[in-house]
Every structure is written in structure tokens, then in C-alpha cells.
Design a protein around this motif. Structure first.
Motif, PDB file in Angstrom:
ATOM      1  N   TYR A 237     -12.970  -3.940 -10.846  1.00  0.00           N
ATOM      2  CA  TYR A 237     -12.329  -2.716 -10.381  1.00  0.00           C
ATOM      3  C   TYR A 237     -10.859  -3.015 -10.108  1.00  0.00           C
ATOM      4  CZ  TYR A 237     -11.871   1.736  -7.905  1.00  0.00           C
ATOM      5  OH  TYR A 237     -11.502   3.002  -7.534  1.00  0.00           O
ATOM      6  N   VAL A 238      -9.973  -2.069 -10.413  1.00  0.00           N
ATOM      7  CA  VAL A 238      -8.556  -2.279 -10.102  1.00  0.00           C
ATOM      8  C   VAL A 238      -8.296  -1.774  -8.690  1.00  0.00           C
ATOM      9  CG1 VAL A 238      -6.183  -1.721 -10.689  1.00  0.00           C
ATOM     10  CG2 VAL A 238      -7.853  -2.130 -12.501  1.00  0.00           C
ATOM     11  N   TYR A 239      -8.042  -2.719  -7.798  1.00  0.00           N
ATOM     12  CA  TYR A 239      -7.757  -2.381  -6.402  1.00  0.00           C
ATOM     13  C   TYR A 239      -6.257  -2.229  -6.215  1.00  0.00           C
ATOM     14  CZ  TYR A 239     -12.481  -4.043  -5.247  1.00  0.00           C
ATOM     15  OH  TYR A 239     -13.838  -4.224  -5.161  1.00  0.00           O
ATOM     16  N   TRP A 240      -5.892  -1.302  -5.345  1.00  0.00           N
ATOM     17  CA  TRP A 240      -4.497  -1.226  -4.884  1.00  0.00           C
ATOM     18  C   TRP A 240      -4.524  -1.727  -3.457  1.00  0.00           C
ATOM     19  CZ3 TRP A 240      -3.533   4.518  -6.751  1.00  0.00           C
ATOM     20  CH2 TRP A 240      -3.653   4.550  -8.143  1.00  0.00           C
ATOM     21  N   THR A 241      -3.685  -2.703  -3.159  1.00  0.00           N
ATOM     22  CA  THR A 241      -3.863  -3.408  -1.886  1.00  0.00           C
ATOM     23  C   THR A 241      -2.586  -3.565  -1.076  1.00  0.00           C
ATOM     24  OG1 THR A 241      -3.347  -5.609  -2.734  1.00  0.00           O
ATOM     25  CG2 THR A 241      -5.594  -4.837  -3.057  1.00  0.00           C
ATOM     26  N   PHE A 242      -2.744  -3.636   0.224  1.00  0.00           N
ATOM     27  CA  PHE A 242      -1.672  -4.077   1.114  1.00  0.00           C
ATOM     28  C   PHE A 242      -1.895  -5.562   1.351  1.00  0.00           C
ATOM     29  CE2 PHE A 242      -1.827   0.460   2.490  1.00  0.00           C
ATOM     30  CZ  PHE A 242      -0.481   0.772   2.304  1.00  0.00           C
ATOM     31  N   GLY A 243      -1.107  -6.390   0.705  1.00  0.00           N
ATOM     32  CA  GLY A 243      -1.202  -7.827   0.944  1.00  0.00           C
ATOM     33  C   GLY A 243      -2.243  -8.538   0.102  1.00  0.00           C
ATOM     34  N   GLY A 244      -2.759  -7.885  -0.949  1.00  0.00           N
ATOM     35  CA  GLY A 244      -3.662  -8.563  -1.875  1.00  0.00           C
ATOM     36  C   GLY A 244      -5.124  -8.534  -1.485  1.00  0.00           C
ATOM     37  N   THR A 245      -5.464  -7.874  -0.370  1.00  0.00           N
ATOM     38  CA  THR A 245      -6.871  -7.805   0.014  1.00  0.00           C
ATOM     39  C   THR A 245      -7.242  -6.378   0.390  1.00  0.00           C
ATOM     40  OG1 THR A 245      -6.263  -8.313   2.300  1.00  0.00           O
ATOM     41  CG2 THR A 245      -7.006 -10.151   0.940  1.00  0.00           C
TER      42      THR A 245
ATOM     43  N   VAL B  74      -5.775   2.568  12.302  1.00  0.00           N
ATOM     44  CA  VAL B  74      -5.842   2.436  10.846  1.00  0.00           C
ATOM     45  C   VAL B  74      -4.446   2.630  10.277  1.00  0.00           C
ATOM     46  CG1 VAL B  74      -6.658   3.629   8.759  1.00  0.00           C
ATOM     47  CG2 VAL B  74      -8.247   3.173  10.642  1.00  0.00           C
ATOM     48  N   TYR B  75      -4.120   1.895   9.218  1.00  0.00           N
ATOM     49  CA  TYR B  75      -2.958   2.280   8.411  1.00  0.00           C
ATOM     50  C   TYR B  75      -3.435   2.515   6.992  1.00  0.00           C
ATOM     51  CZ  TYR B  75      -2.723  -2.651   6.825  1.00  0.00           C
ATOM     52  OH  TYR B  75      -3.002  -3.882   6.293  1.00  0.00           O
ATOM     53  N   HIS B  76      -2.722   3.321   6.240  1.00  0.00           N
ATOM     54  CA  HIS B  76      -3.127   3.596   4.863  1.00  0.00           C
ATOM     55  C   HIS B  76      -1.958   4.122   4.068  1.00  0.00           C
ATOM     56  CE1 HIS B  76      -3.175   8.016   5.409  1.00  0.00           C
ATOM     57  NE2 HIS B  76      -3.531   7.731   6.652  1.00  0.00           N
ATOM     58  N   CYS B  77      -2.133   4.179   2.752  1.00  0.00           N
ATOM     59  CA  CYS B  77      -1.099   4.719   1.878  1.00  0.00           C
ATOM     60  C   CYS B  77      -1.229   6.243   1.871  1.00  0.00           C
ATOM     61  CB  CYS B  77      -1.272   4.170   0.465  1.00  0.00           C
ATOM     62  SG  CYS B  77      -0.004   4.740  -0.671  1.00  0.00           S
TER      63      CYS B  77
ATOM     64  N   ASN C 193      -8.801   3.560  -3.678  1.00  0.00           N
ATOM     65  CA  ASN C 193      -8.606   2.295  -4.380  1.00  0.00           C
ATOM     66  C   ASN C 193      -8.367   1.121  -3.435  1.00  0.00           C
ATOM     67  OD1 ASN C 193      -9.072   3.301  -6.905  1.00  0.00           O
ATOM     68  ND2 ASN C 193      -6.930   3.655  -7.387  1.00  0.00           N
ATOM     69  N   GLY C 194      -8.445   1.379  -2.136  1.00  0.00           N
ATOM     70  CA  GLY C 194      -8.407   0.254  -1.197  1.00  0.00           C
ATOM     71  C   GLY C 194      -7.162   0.140  -0.335  1.00  0.00           C
ATOM     72  N   MET C 195      -6.328   1.170  -0.310  1.00  0.00           N
ATOM     73  CA  MET C 195      -5.073   1.040   0.436  1.00  0.00           C
ATOM     74  C   MET C 195      -5.230   1.443   1.907  1.00  0.00           C
ATOM     75  SD  MET C 195      -2.113   1.872  -2.266  1.00  0.00           S
ATOM     76  CE  MET C 195      -0.993   0.772  -1.450  1.00  0.00           C
ATOM     77  N   TYR C 196      -5.863   0.561   2.670  1.00  0.00           N
ATOM     78  CA  TYR C 196      -5.987   0.788   4.108  1.00  0.00           C
ATOM     79  C   TYR C 196      -6.167  -0.549   4.820  1.00  0.00           C
ATOM     80  CZ  TYR C 196     -10.763   0.780   2.242  1.00  0.00           C
ATOM     81  OH  TYR C 196     -11.895   0.475   1.541  1.00  0.00           O
ATOM     82  N   GLY C 197      -5.949  -0.526   6.129  1.00  0.00           N
ATOM     83  CA  GLY C 197      -6.107  -1.734   6.927  1.00  0.00           C
ATOM     84  C   GLY C 197      -6.005  -1.373   8.396  1.00  0.00           C
ATOM     85  N   LEU C 198      -5.942  -2.397   9.271  1.00  0.00           N
ATOM     86  CA  LEU C 198      -5.898  -2.136  10.705  1.00  0.00           C
ATOM     87  C   LEU C 198      -4.668  -2.767  11.345  1.00  0.00           C
ATOM     88  CD1 LEU C 198      -9.606  -2.734  11.842  1.00  0.00           C
ATOM     89  CD2 LEU C 198      -8.455  -0.545  11.479  1.00  0.00           C
TER      90      LEU C 198
ATOM     91  N   ILE D 283     -13.336  -6.284  10.208  1.00  0.00           N
ATOM     92  CA  ILE D 283     -14.259  -5.684   9.240  1.00  0.00           C
ATOM     93  C   ILE D 283     -13.841  -4.243   8.992  1.00  0.00           C
ATOM     94  CG2 ILE D 283     -16.651  -4.947   8.860  1.00  0.00           C
ATOM     95  CD1 ILE D 283     -17.415  -7.286  10.764  1.00  0.00           C
ATOM     96  N   MET D 284     -13.830  -3.843   7.741  1.00  0.00           N
ATOM     97  CA  MET D 284     -13.484  -2.459   7.463  1.00  0.00           C
ATOM     98  C   MET D 284     -14.372  -1.905   6.351  1.00  0.00           C
ATOM     99  SD  MET D 284      -9.657  -1.072   7.551  1.00  0.00           S
ATOM    100  CE  MET D 284      -9.306   0.661   7.769  1.00  0.00           C
ATOM    101  N   GLN D 285     -14.899  -0.747   6.606  1.00  0.00           N
ATOM    102  CA  GLN D 285     -15.770  -0.097   5.621  1.00  0.00           C
ATOM    103  C   GLN D 285     -14.945   0.808   4.711  1.00  0.00           C
ATOM    104  OE1 GLN D 285     -19.449   1.528   7.199  1.00  0.00           O
ATOM    105  NE2 GLN D 285     -19.430   3.207   5.730  1.00  0.00           N
ATOM    106  N   GLY D 286     -15.413   0.947   3.468  1.00  0.00           N
ATOM    107  CA  GLY D 286     -14.767   1.870   2.543  1.00  0.00           C
ATOM    108  C   GLY D 286     -15.765   2.346   1.517  1.00  0.00           C
ATOM    109  N   ASP D 287     -15.556   3.546   0.975  1.00  0.00           N
ATOM    110  CA  ASP D 287     -16.432   4.046  -0.085  1.00  0.00           C
ATOM    111  C   ASP D 287     -15.668   4.056  -1.404  1.00  0.00           C
ATOM    112  OD1 ASP D 287     -15.805   5.789   2.237  1.00  0.00           O
ATOM    113  OD2 ASP D 287     -15.842   7.413   0.773  1.00  0.00           O
TER     114      ASP D 287
END
Lengths: 267, 486
Positions: free
Chosen positions: B87-95, B161-164, B175-180, B198-202
Motif C-alpha cells: 500500500y502507498v502510505y503518506w506519512t509524517f516522518g516515514g511511519t 491528534v495531528y493530521h493532514c 493514507n496514514g497522515m496522522y499522529g499524536l 498506539i494509534m488505530q486507523g481504518d
């Protein structure tokens, strides 16, 4: 079929005229028949009429751009004014006079600013396409002038947004569209003349309640309207740009207006 | 009222206060109390420590508010959702989730958001810890190959939470653009033994759950909220097996749990534990003795509990099909001495089958479709078999085929398995109930009939037979077919 000699002559004459028109336009360009379309940010009442114009079949390549900088040295990597192109201008080129062997000669030139792209087109007797011209030509797939409602067409575009490192692929490696144009989707983003005329503030949710053009566009991104999703990403991309930016995934191509009173450029 | 008396009281009060503060200032340096957290001065510069999940940076302790520089790079990159599914993830910091940011109240954060030159898209960041329009989104909208800088002061303690927030917002989050980002109160949160992130995502993919290959994002499924994967930390298995989080008996564990969404709300639960404390929704309110805490999409919670007994504790979204069928499953492995008073383990094993001894069957609406990409080599068979194993068998038979004592028989070095391949195929196809003896141990439980295609059965059994000291049989789809048609 039995055609009278008179008609035969008439057809031949028309044929000659057509050939003349075609030969009047620059090499490697094709005609895009004008028409009316409703852009992303519009509703029925905001339909835009695009007059017939011709467009480059391919994006401008590294080879072609090298030719340009040799001819106009003020656009060489080390000579360019920072006001017109930021530090990423031709950043992957080996030197002022060579793009080196890491980049393909027939890949689209990228890391060029809007100023540089605009100047390039002017020096060819052309100009950059307007957003409307570009969007109008790019809504075609292989067989339809407007394929925006087709799921496969939209999926193809969305897939590209997720495919990494397409900027070094050769021109012509994607599909040929209805007008005979290649690579509008699937290779690189492309500069447009008025790229910043539709303002996305960067806070896309705020754009919803601003009385801006994009209001209707964002409201339209409902379950039934996936077509705008791809377009939205293009507008968001354009909204993030400034004219001196030079970006790895951003190239350009040129157009030429047909006829003297072409109204595609309104400023 | 007697004015003389009032005066006296007033005077003695002043004296008392004055004297009191004198004693205090002798004892230790007086602590300044600010009327508003906006008034807390931030002086020295400091580079923020950022960590990848499941780790968190060092606690702030009693450090003063600082000018905290955060460097965050956005990367669009391909990763693995589960075995064989990319899957192509979009990430903050590669994770996924993005790097954990730890601040204290009063910090002035100078945020540098960098968009990698090879990225295709512009991005930005909306931090829920920011007081200001868009949470920073407007000032951080950044084209590929550029960097935006903005700053903010952390006014309210809590877990955020932070996110794009770039159009189309849903897709960027999906696509994964979130974090704490954690804002600790003055003096920091009380110290604990272990802390995890730990962070959940769908996730919404073109192909169904488990379909191999590079899977593009599916917009329609996202709009319909039909998730193919619901996972912790961006992929299936990010917190299981070797990636499990760990603790020792007697330690207090603190989990910073977020939910990126984009759509689903999480019913966060740890099987076999009760949360001693929950910072509800990541704020000041503390609830105690909680079994399951609700974490909204775009929200977070801090949960704390002391681990009293050893074992593996399973972290789940208690919307339970998400846990066992879509991936929302993690593990906390606790080591140490047993405590029979707190938990005895099994004391007695009897049979009780009120619904009859008939074998349970997974309901199936359509016949099982054969995979479009059959395995071409032994390596592929093993790879695909492992993928099926991790989805279907792993929960009971465990990662190394060791099973669970007294409940689920082992598949590793299993005499019962190796004795009869057709019986093994039959059990996978049709289930098994009643007493069996495996490696000298008696087991009496129920295995459901599995809804798998011939090829999937062949792959998964080949994987099992060629792992963990088994007899290295190669099971073919034809063998499965003949057992099925019996």
C-alpha cells in the motif's frame, strides 16, 4: 457509392484547406476543438467556453529544454535570477550545459519555475495553457473528449497520484488521448498560465464556507461524484505553488491560440 | 460589624501570609504561578525528540517551558499492509502513525514541515493542540520540495491528534497522515514504568482484505465507510509476535492511544486487563476502573494499568470483527512470577455443549472464489500460506504454531498433524470437535469449518507442514479437492 465529380472536387478542396490549417500550426502540436465544460469549482451557470486551440503532443523534454538554455543563457542553472526560480531550479542537472546521465533526454523537464516555463513557450511563439485549456484537454481519455464520469479514467489518474518516481519516465509512455495528446496524466504535473487563479487557502475545510469558487466543488465531492476527487488534487497542488518554485514532479507544455480573437486568455 | 476586629484579622492575615512566604522562600525557591498558560515564558531553545511508534520520547519531567524546534518530514512511500499486500502510505516522518511529539504546557513550538522533493502532492498539518485557525493547516500548506515554518504556544495540557488537512482531506488521512502530540502539565505526568504509542486507523483498498499485490486506495469504500483493514500502527501485525509491546509483572504501563480514523470510532480494550486510570478523551478528566474506553476518530485517550500477572494480553478494538477479521489486534507480553491468587489458570476441564455437538460453520453467502494469482513456486506457496495463516489460524494456533496450552493444540512438531494429511485437510475444510490427543496432551475444543478456497487450504497446510519441525509435505489443490468431494 456513386459520387458526382462535382462533389469529388469539393471534397478535395476541403482536404487541401484542412491540410493547410494543419501545416500552419507548429510541429508536434494537435488541435483541440473548442467547447463548453463545467470546471471542478463550477455549477451549470458557470460553464466555461474554451475556444479551439492547439497543444503540444508531449511535455517539454530535458533535451528540448537544454536547447533552450543554450540559446538563452540567462536561464542556465547558475545564471537564473532567484526571483524567477528558486534553489531547486534544474537541481538534478549535472551542469549548466548538460542534464547529465541520471536524467533521460526524452523525459519531461522538471524542476523548472513558472517564469522559466512561460519564457520557454514565448520563445517558441507559444504560451502556457490556461487552467481551463489544460483541464478541458485533459478530461479526454482514449476515445471520449469528456471521460470524467468514467470510473476507469478516474482510477487511472488516482493510481498515478500514488505511483512514485514517474518523473523520469519517457514522454509518450502513457496513453494517447482523444485529441492525440500524450502524458497529460501519469507522468508529471504541468504548469498552467493562471495556476493560482483558483485559490485554495491551504486550509481546505475553510474553503468550504468561504464564498469562494471552490465552495461548490467541495460540496460536490459526495458519494456519487468521485470524478472531482482527482481534479481536487490538481487544484490543491496548484494552490500550493508560487511562480518561482521548481519541483521534481512538475513540468510543462505549451499551447497556441487559433484565430486572432481567441478569448481563452482574458487578462 | 466591629471595624476594629476586622482590622485586627486583616493585619494578622497579612502577617501570617508574609511570614509563611518567608519560610517558604527559605525552604526552596518560590514557584511562580501564572494566571494563564499563555504567560508562561519560554526561553532556551531545544530540539524536540521525535519517536516512531510504538515508542515515545523521554518525559518532560520538571523542565521549564522552552522554544521547542520540531522537524517533521513528509514522505509518500510504499509499505506492507500485511503479508503480500502492499500500500502507498503518506506519512509524517516515514511511519503510520507519524512521529510522536512530546511537549509541556507553555512550550513555544517552532514547527518545520518539510515535503520531500519526490512527493507528488502538497500537504499540511493540523495539530489539535494548536490554538489558532486551522490548527496550523493554513500556515503549513507546503508544496513538494519545500519547507514551511510556523510556531504556536501549547496552552492546554492533554493528548492531541495531528493530521493532514489538504484537499481531499479524507484521502490524506485514509493514507496514514496522522499522529499524536502530547502536552504535559507543568511538572509532567506522574512517572510510570513503561510508556507506548498506539494509534488505530481504518484503510480502504481496491481489493478485498488479504488480496495480494499493490492495492490502491478505494474512494467509494471510504465514502461508504466499508473498511478492509482496521489496524493499530498502520499495518496488520505491527504490535503482534516479535513486535509486541512488553512489560514485567508489577510494572505500571501507560498507553497513549489515538484514533486517526478517517471514519471509525474505536472501542479500545485490553483483554485480561482493567484500566486503573483513563484520561478520558486525552483531557484532564480521569476515570478509574474502566474496561473499554471509546476513542473517537480524531481523538485520543491515555490509559494506565498495573500488570499483576504474566502472559499475553491482547489489545483490540472491541468492535470485535475488526479485531479478528480486519487486523485491529495488538499484544502486550508480560513476564514475571505467576500469582495464583489473582489468576489461577485452568482448574478443571469439563464438557458442556448445550447447543449440541454439531460443528459450527462460518456462514458463507457465495462459494469461495479461487485466487486470481495462483502460487507459482514453493516460495510463493509458503508466502501465501503464511498470509492465510496469519489471518485465519494465528489467533488460536499462535505465531510459532505452539497453540495455547489446554485450549488449542499445537501445530509445531505435531504428531497428530503429521500422521494423516487427509485428516488435516478434512479438519480445515469441515472443522473438528471432540477430544483428540496431540503430543500426549488431551484437547477438547471446537475448531470451526474454514471458508477457504482449495488453493488457500493447500498453501496454508503446505506452510504449516514445512514449518516448525513438521514433516515437510507439499499439499496440492488437487489433494484438497479430492477431500472436499468425498
Amino acid at each position: 457509392m456513386n459520387i458526382s465529380p462535382f462533389f469529388k472536387v469539393a471534397i478535395t478542396v476541403i482536404g487541401i484547406i484542412t491540410v493547410n490549417i494543419v501545416s500552419a500550426q507548429s510541429e508536434n502540436m494537435v488541435t483541440v476543438q473548442g467547447g463548453t465544460y463545467i470546471p471542478l469549482y463550477g455549477v451549470d451557470s458557470t460553464a466555461v467556453t474554451v475556444e479551439t486551440f492547439s497543444m503540444d503532443i508531449y511535455p517539454v523534454t530535458n533535451r528540448e529544454y537544454l536547447q533552450f538554455v543554450l540559446e538563452y543563457p540567462e536561464w542556465k542553472k547558475s545564471k537564473v535570477k532567484r526571483l524567477f526560480a528558486d534553489g531547486n531550479y534544474l537541481v538534478n542537472w549535472e551542469s549548466d550545459n548538460s542534464f547529465g546521465n541520471q536524467l533521460a533526454a526524452d523525459a519531461a523537464v522538471t524542476n523548472v519555475s513558472w517564469f522559466a516555463a512561460k519564457k520557454y513557450c514565448e520563445c517558441q511563439g507559444k504560451r502556457l495553457p490556461t487552467v481551463d485549456e489544460w483541464e478541458y484537454a485533459a478530461m479526454a481519455d482514449k476515445s471520449n473528449p469528456d471521460a470524467r464520469k468514467k470510473e476507469s479514467y478516474n482510477q487511472l489518474i488516482l493510481d498515478w497520484y500514488e505511483a512514485p518516481k514517474t518523473f523520469n519516465n519517457s514522454i509518450g509512455s502513457t496513453f494517447k488521448n482523444y485529441w492525440g495528446i500524450y502524458d497529460l496524466h501519469g507522468l508529471v504535473w504541468e504548469w498552467t498560465m493562471d495556476f493560482n487563479s483558483v485559490l485554495i487557502s491551504g486550509e481546505s475545510r475553510k474553503d468550504v464556507d468561504k464564498d469562494s469558487n471552490l465552495f461548490c466543488g467541495s460540496a460536490a465531492v459526495g458519494a456519487s461524484d468521485l470524478m472531482n476527487y482527482a481534479a481536487f488534487m490538481r487544484y490543491a497542488f496548484r494552490g500550493s505553488l508560487k511562480a518561482n518554485y521548481a519541483i521534481r514532479n512538475l513540468g510543462f507544455r505549451c499551447v497556441q491560440a487559433k484565430g486572432k480573437n481567441n478569448k481563452n486568455v482574458t487578462y | 460589624m466591629n471595624t476594629q476586629l476586622t482590622k485586627k484579622i486583616f493585619l494578622s492575615l497579612i502577617l501570617a501570609v508574609g511570614f509563611g512566604s518567608l519560610i517558604l522562600s527559605c525552604a526552596k525557591k518560590e514557584k511562580k504561578v501564572y494566571e494563564s498558560t499563555a504567560d508562561i515564558p519560554a526561553n532556551r531553545e531545544m530540539i524536540a525528540e521525535l519517536t516512531s511508534p510504538p515508542h515515545v520520547p523521554t518525559p518532560v519531567g520538571d523542565r521549564k517551558a522552552k522554544l521547542l524546534k520540531v522537524d517533521m518530514e513528509i514522505l509518500e512511500q510504499e509499505g506492507e499492509m500485511t503479508n503480500g499486500v502492499r500500500y502507498v502510505y503518506w506519512t509524517f516522518g516515514g511511519t503510520v502513525p507519524g512521529s510522536f511529539i512530546r511537549t509541556r504546557v507553555g512550550d513555544e513550538v517552532e514547527f518545520h514541515l518539510k515535503n520531500h522533493p519526490e512527493n507528488k502532492l502538497p500537504h499540511n498539518i493540523d495539530l489539535h493542540a494548536v490554538t489558532g485557525p486551522g490548527g496550523g493547516a493554513e500556515s503549513s500548506f507546503v508544496a513538494p520540495g519545500h519547507e514551511k515554518v510556523f510556531s504556536f504556544k501549547t496552552l492546554n495540557p492533554g493528548l492531541y491528534v495531528y493530521h493532514c488537512a489538504t484537499a481531499p482531506v479524507g484521502m490524506h488521512i485514509a493514507n496514514g497522515m496522522y499522529g499524536l502530540i502530547l502536552v504535559e502539565p507543568e511538572g509532567g505526568l506522574p512517572l510510570v514504568d513503561k510508556e507506548y504509542y498506539i494509534m488505530q486507523g481504518d484503510f480502504y483498498t481496491k481489493g478485498a482484505n488479504g488480496e495480494r499485490g499493490l492495492q490502491p486506495f478505494d474512494m467509494q469504500k471510504a465514502v461508504d465507510e466499508r473498511a478492509d483493514y482496521v489496524v493499530f500502527n498502520g499495518k496488520m501485525g505491527a504490535l503482534t509476535g516479535d513486535n509486541a509491546i512488553t512489560a514485567n509483572v508489577g510494572e505500571t504501563v501507560r498507553l497513549f492511544v489515538g484514533n486517526g480514523g478517517p471514519n471509525l470510532v474505536s472501542s479500545f480494550h485490553v483483554i485480561g486487563e482493567i484500566f486503573d486510570k483513563v484520561h478520558v478523551e486525552g483531557g484532564d478528566l480521569i476515570n478509574e476502573n474502566v474496561q473499554t474506553t471509546l476513542i473517537p476518530a480524531g481523538g485520543a485517550a491515555i490509559v494506565e494499568f498495573k500488570v499483576d500477572v504474566p502472559g499475553t494480553f491482547i489489545l483490540v478494538d472491541h468492535s470485535i470483527f475488526r479485531a479478528f477479521n480486519k487486523g485491529a489486534l495488538g499484544m502486550l507480553k508480560v513476564q514475571g512470577e505467576k500469582n495464583k491468587t489473582i489468576y489461577s489458570g485452568e482448574l478443571e476441564d469439563g464438557i458442556y455443549l448445550p447447543e449440541g455437538s454439531g460443528i459450527q460453520k462460518m456462514p458463507s453467502t457465495n462459494g469461495v472464489v479461487e485466487s486470481e494469482i495462483p502460487a507459482k513456486s514453493m516460495e510463493e506457496k509458503m508466502e501465501f500460506g503464511k498470509a492465510t495463516y496469519m489471518q485465519t489460524c494465528f489467533a488460536c494456533h499462535q505465531a510459532e504454531g505452539q497453540g495455547i496450552a489446554n485450549a488449542f493444540p499445537p501445530l509445531a512438531k505435531s504428531d497428530y498433524l503429521n500422521a494423516d494429511v487427509n485428516r488435516a485437510i478434512d479438519i480445515v475444510l469441515h472443522g473438528k470437535t471432540g477430544e483428540i490427543t496431540v503430543n500426549g496432551q488431551k484437547y477438547n475444543s471446537v475448531m470451526t469449518a474454514q471458508t477457504l478456497s482449495d488453493e488457500e487450504v493447500a498453501n496454508v497446510l503446505t506452510y504449516v507442514y514445512n514449518s516448525w519441525g513438521n514433516s515437510k509435505k507439499d499439499v496440492t489443490p488437487a489433494m484438497v479437492k479430492s477431500v472436499r468431494n468425498k
